[in-house]
Design an enzyme around this catalytic site. Structure first.
Site, short mmCIF file in Angstrom:
data_model
loop_
_atom_site.label_atom_id
_atom_site.label_comp_id
_atom_site.label_asym_id
_atom_site.label_seq_id
_atom_site.Cartn_x
_atom_site.Cartn_y
_atom_site.Cartn_z
N ARG A 22 89.19 2.18 36.47
CA ARG A 22 90.15 3.04 35.75
C ARG A 22 90.73 2.37 34.50
O ARG A 22 91.07 3.06 33.54
CB ARG A 22 91.26 3.53 36.70
CG ARG A 22 92.03 2.45 37.46
CD ARG A 22 92.82 3.12 38.59
NE ARG A 22 93.69 2.25 39.37
CZ ARG A 22 93.30 1.50 40.40
NH1 ARG A 22 92.03 1.45 40.73
NH2 ARG A 22 94.18 0.79 41.08
N GLU A 72 95.02 -4.67 40.34
CA GLU A 72 96.25 -4.19 40.96
C GLU A 72 96.59 -4.97 42.23
O GLU A 72 95.70 -5.52 42.90
CB GLU A 72 96.10 -2.69 41.28
CG GLU A 72 97.30 -2.00 41.92
CD GLU A 72 98.62 -2.12 41.12
OE1 GLU A 72 98.92 -3.22 40.64
OE2 GLU A 72 99.34 -1.12 41.03
N HIS A 117 97.87 -1.92 35.65
CA HIS A 117 98.26 -1.10 36.81
C HIS A 117 99.77 -1.15 37.00
O HIS A 117 100.46 -2.01 36.44
CB HIS A 117 97.57 -1.64 38.06
CG HIS A 117 96.09 -1.68 37.96
ND1 HIS A 117 95.28 -0.66 38.40
CD2 HIS A 117 95.25 -2.62 37.44
CE1 HIS A 117 94.01 -0.97 38.18
NE2 HIS A 117 93.96 -2.16 37.59
N ARG A 135 99.51 1.69 31.39
CA ARG A 135 98.72 1.85 32.61
C ARG A 135 97.44 2.57 32.22
O ARG A 135 97.34 3.18 31.17
CB ARG A 135 99.49 2.66 33.64
CG ARG A 135 100.49 1.80 34.40
CD ARG A 135 101.30 2.65 35.34
NE ARG A 135 100.55 3.09 36.49
CZ ARG A 135 101.00 3.97 37.39
NH1 ARG A 135 102.20 4.51 37.22
NH2 ARG A 135 100.28 4.32 38.44
N HIS A 136 96.46 2.49 33.09
CA HIS A 136 95.24 3.27 32.89
C HIS A 136 95.60 4.75 32.86
O HIS A 136 96.69 5.15 33.31
CB HIS A 136 94.28 2.99 34.05
CG HIS A 136 94.96 3.12 35.38
ND1 HIS A 136 95.21 4.35 35.96
CD2 HIS A 136 95.50 2.20 36.22
CE1 HIS A 136 95.85 4.18 37.10
NE2 HIS A 136 96.05 2.87 37.29
N PHE A 153 105.81 -0.47 56.82
CA PHE A 153 106.37 0.43 55.82
C PHE A 153 107.87 0.18 55.64
O PHE A 153 108.37 0.08 54.52
CB PHE A 153 106.12 1.88 56.26
CG PHE A 153 106.28 2.87 55.15
CD1 PHE A 153 105.33 2.98 54.15
CD2 PHE A 153 107.39 3.70 55.09
CE1 PHE A 153 105.48 3.91 53.11
CE2 PHE A 153 107.55 4.62 54.07
CZ PHE A 153 106.58 4.72 53.07
N ASN A 180 95.30 8.53 41.91
CA ASN A 180 96.68 8.91 41.56
C ASN A 180 96.92 10.38 41.90
O ASN A 180 97.94 10.73 42.47
CB ASN A 180 96.95 8.70 40.08
CG ASN A 180 97.01 7.25 39.65
OD1 ASN A 180 96.70 6.90 38.52
ND2 ASN A 180 97.40 6.38 40.57
N ALA A 236 124.09 -24.18 12.10
CA ALA A 236 125.55 -24.32 12.01
C ALA A 236 126.19 -22.99 11.65
O ALA A 236 127.19 -22.58 12.23
CB ALA A 236 125.90 -25.39 10.98
N ARG A 295 133.05 -30.77 13.82
CA ARG A 295 132.81 -31.04 15.24
C ARG A 295 131.49 -31.79 15.41
O ARG A 295 131.40 -32.76 16.16
CB ARG A 295 132.76 -29.71 16.01
CG ARG A 295 132.62 -29.91 17.50
CD ARG A 295 132.24 -28.64 18.22
NE ARG A 295 133.30 -27.65 18.30
CZ ARG A 295 133.27 -26.60 19.13
NH1 ARG A 295 132.26 -26.43 19.95
NH2 ARG A 295 134.24 -25.73 19.14
O1 LIG Z 1 104.06 -1.15 44.72
P1 LIG Z 1 104.01 0.35 44.66
O2 LIG Z 1 105.26 0.97 44.13
O3 LIG Z 1 103.56 0.94 45.96
O4 LIG Z 1 102.94 0.69 43.55
C1 LIG Z 1 101.67 0.11 43.57
C2 LIG Z 1 100.66 1.22 43.62
O5 LIG Z 1 100.63 1.85 42.37
C3 LIG Z 1 99.33 2.40 42.14
C4 LIG Z 1 99.44 3.89 42.09
O6 LIG Z 1 99.99 4.40 43.25
O7 LIG Z 1 98.90 1.79 40.96
P2 LIG Z 1 97.80 2.19 39.84
O8 LIG Z 1 97.53 3.63 39.94
O9 LIG Z 1 98.46 1.85 38.51
O10 LIG Z 1 96.62 1.30 40.07
C5 LIG Z 1 98.51 1.94 43.35
O11 LIG Z 1 97.22 1.61 43.09
C6 LIG Z 1 99.28 0.76 43.85
O12 LIG Z 1 99.03 0.46 45.18
#
Ligand SMILES: O=P(O)(O)OC[C@H]1O[C@@](CO)(OP(=O)(O)O)[C@@H](O)[C@@H]1O
Length: 682
Positions: free
Chosen positions: A270, A290, A355, A218-219, A312, A225, A133, A159
């Site tokens: 990773r 991932e 990821h 993240r890793h 794409f 990467n 309240a 109320r």
């Molecule tokens: O969806 P988007 O933006 O492409 O990101 C996903 C991508 O990120 C990544 C890095 O580019 O993730 P991570 O390194 O954390 O495993 C890829 O493995 C993955 O395909």
């Protein structure tokens, strides 16, 4: 998510003013929207304020004053929404306190082929009622915005009395309902039918309102990467390994009770390597692997664009729903993460080493991001994110470790290629690639083609290419199916921690109910209400101390160190919360005995919902390293949030699955008058 088009559900809230109905409504809405179920809140109070203005005296609510227009108007809008906008679940947020009112609702819904499920919130605990309240009258309700506090409280209590005079709790055996008593410490469930209703019930029984933190990282930077390659299962780069070595000190320095922390990783090298030096208990979830990039796995973005231009462009046009050939979409990932979220809600202090895509999905759930923005959330490498879901806000802090790493964030392009342009390009340039078979061997072929297209040798870890045959459907949704990685490792001796930069922000999910320690009812209620109000007073102000105990609050952070934002220091200490553990009782009652389903990717058939507005806090402010401690706080009023999806709890109950393209649920589950009592932990 594919839902039977005939299954429209109205979740009708029932309860006296000040029983957290709006919070529950918003949580249910956010949870369902996160899952991709088109859901909307219809708040009767908002319609009343629109029709009659907010400043109405308590006598307005006297049963002798027969004003019901707001209810009828919101009901009409709800029905319109179901019909015209293919809504699936409407959350009808009002008191609906008499049988007569509910009968009217039921009749109207039945005429329009809408199932009704009542969610009644009952508050029997005196102290809790008083605290609610105070909170509602002095802080939450826009009705009392301009009223002096004491008068507001008195008016609100009057109320409530008007409503009490006519209030009829639900007892009808033929109705579908869930009754939450004292913020869910006791739950009564009756006549629940079907997939969505069961899910909502299980969700409500698992709401986590106990204060705790969740940590994401993240890793460390991976070799993939560094080379800009997607997916794979590569090892850490030298800098990634450095981050892994720095983590134990970072955790020990910044995470309270870090010895209690459990580390969840994916099953990828990773993430496991990043957790390696942490001495905590570890668990590897396949569900945390991932997003599966399918035929794009192991390629760079440029190569994907060259080899699969149509794909794409489609991904750029609708990244959330785009599903990689032989891979997954973000929508698929959200579905497979639901059991993770439920466990996350139930469990204390977790650090997920995951990821980019996975952490975006989890982060979006807690921080309430729309599906459109979710795939672009910035989750940089070498940064630990701390989320503290609280009664008013999900507080966020980021600890950036000063070890360089590549930036893997690809922003949404300003313009996207049209479908036709892309098709033409595909047909004239690489038809043989588009026709390539889907086997792992063919994948090697694609890599060769990619190499040729890129006109340079492509660095590729052949051993890491996914066998796609089992890539998606075999993903286990539970850690049991993953290799257990619970080996305790001794932390390296005092590795120097690279400078950690910290930044914070808040997203506010609206009010919640709290519980109270028993003695000194009034004082305690007052104290808690004050704390809640102080928290609300933080609108757009810096508050570096939120999340700390009072005794941890030291001196104010100088303005120059907070990037210009300043504000009062405040300790929000609501130390005790009910933690309903109804699920255990529920299992015992046979209600939720079935395990979470295996994730089945679904066609993006439900129109993309718009889960409310996102915070207008600039994401940039989080990723730009800011010296010192900076807290940028942003607050919405509960009213602003009426269309927003708010939830902190999560469930993973599944009694049957659903299939891509199918328009109906494949089973039903009926719960008949089961009474459950949850344990209350204070
Ligand atoms: O969806 P988007 O933006 O492409 O990101 C996903 C991508 O990120 C990544 C890095 O580019 O993730 P991570 O390194 O954390 O495993 C890829 O493995 C993955 O395909």
């Amino acid at each position: 998510m594919s839902i039977n088009p005939g299954s429209r559900i109205a979740c009708v809230l029932v309860g006296l003013p000040g029983t957290s109905k709006t919070l529950v409504a918003q949580k249910v809405c956010r949870y369902l929207q996160w899952l991709g179920i088109a859901t909307k809140v219809f708040n009767v109070g908002n319609y009343r304020r629109k029709l009659f203005g907010g400043a109405q005296p308590h006598s307005f609510f006297d049963p002798a004053n027969p004003k019901g227009e707001q209810s009828r108007k919101s009901l009409r809008e709800m029905i319109y929404w179901f019909r015209k906008e293919q809504g699936v679940v409407a959350v009808f947020d009002g008191t609906n306190s008499t049988r007569a009112k509910r009968d009217l609702l039921l009749e109207e819904c039945r005429k329009n082929d809408v199932q009704v499920m009542f969610i009644e919130s009952v508050c029997e605990d005196e102290a809790l009622r008083l605290a609610k309240a105070i909170e509602t009258s002095q802080q939450c309700s826009p009705d009392y915005e301009h009223m002096q506090q004491e008068l507001a409280l008195q008016d609100f209590q009057q109320r409530v009395r008007h409503f009490e005079a006519q209030y009829e709790t639900i007892t009808e055996k033929n109705l579908s309902y869930i009754k939450l008593i004292d913020a869910g410490s006791q739950v009564i469930v009756s006549q629940i039918q079907g997939y969505v209703q069961s899910r909502i019930v299980y969700y409500l029984m698992n709401l986590h309102i106990k204060p705790r933190n969740i940590y994401f990282s993240r890793h460390g930077e991976s070799l993939y990467n560094v080379m800009g390659l997607l997916g794979g299962d590569s090892d850490l780069s030298a800098r990634g390994k450095q981050y892994a070595r720095a983590l134990p000190s970072l955790v020990a320095t910044h995470i309270p009770n870090h010895e209690r922390l459990t580390i969840w990783t994916s099953t990828k090298r990773r993430t496991i390597a990043t957790a390696k030096h942490l001495p905590n208990k570890k668990l590897a979830w396949q569900a945390l692997d991932e997003l599966e990039a399918g035929r794009a796995d192991g390629l760079t973005y440029n190569q994907v664009e060259e080899l699969f231009p149509e794909d794409f462009a489609n991904r750029d046009n609708d990244k959330y729903n785009y599903r990689y050939q032989e891979g997954e979409s973000y929508r698929d990932v959200v579905a497979r993460l639901e059991p993770v979220i439920m466990d996350l809600e139930r469990t204390d202090d977790i650090l997920i080493i995951g990821h980019q895509a996975i952490l975006r999905c989890l982060y979006a759930y807690f921080m309430n991001y729309s599906h459109e923005r979710l795939p672009y959330i910035k989750i940089p490498l070498h940064t630990v994110i701390q989320l503290s879901p609280g009664p008013y806000a999900c507080e966020e802090k980021r600890f950036k470790v000063d070890i360089e790493a590549v930036d893997t964030h690809r922003p949404k392009p300003k313009t996207t290629t049209s479908h036709n342009e892309v098709k033409e390009h595909v047909e004239t340039v690489v038809p043989e690639i588009m026709a390539a078979p889907a086997s792992p061997e063919a994948k090697h072929g694609l890599h060769a083609a990619a190499e040729a297209a890129a006109d340079k040798p492509m660095l590729c870890f052949r051993d890491s290419i996914h066998p796609h045959a089992d890539s998606v459907s075999s993903r286990a949704a539970s850690p049991a199916a993953a290799a257990p990685a619970a080996t305790a490792v001794t932390a390296p001796s005092a590795a120097p921690v690279p400078v950690v930069k910290e930044s914070t922000k808040t997203r506010v999910p609206g009010p919640t109910s709290i519980d109270l320690p028993s003695p000194g009812l009034e004082q305690t209620a007052q104290k808690i209400a004050e704390a809640m109000m102080q928290a609300n007073a933080l609108e757009s102000q810096a508050n570096p101390a939120v999340g700390l105990n009072l005794d941890q609050i030291a001196t104010p952070v100088p303005e120059q160190e907070t990037g210009g934002v300043k504000g009062p220091l405040l300790g929000l200490e609501i130390a005790t919360h009910h933690q309903g553990t109804a699920s255990a009782s529920a299992s015992a009652a046979g209600l939720v005995a079935t395990p979470p389903m295996s994730p089945v990717p679904t066609a993006p058939s439900v129109p993309s919902s718009s889960p409310g507005k996102d915070s207008d806090i600039e994401e940039e402010s989080l990723t730009t390293p800011i010296p010192g401690v900076v807290h940028a706080s942003k607050r919405f009023s509960p009213l602003d949030l009426s269309d927003q999806i708010i939830a902190e709890g999560m469930v993973g109950y599944e009694s049957y699955g659903y299939n891509s393209g199918s328009s109906g649920t494949s089973g039903s589950d009926s719960i008949d008058s089961v009474s459950l009592t949850a344990t209350t932990c204070v």
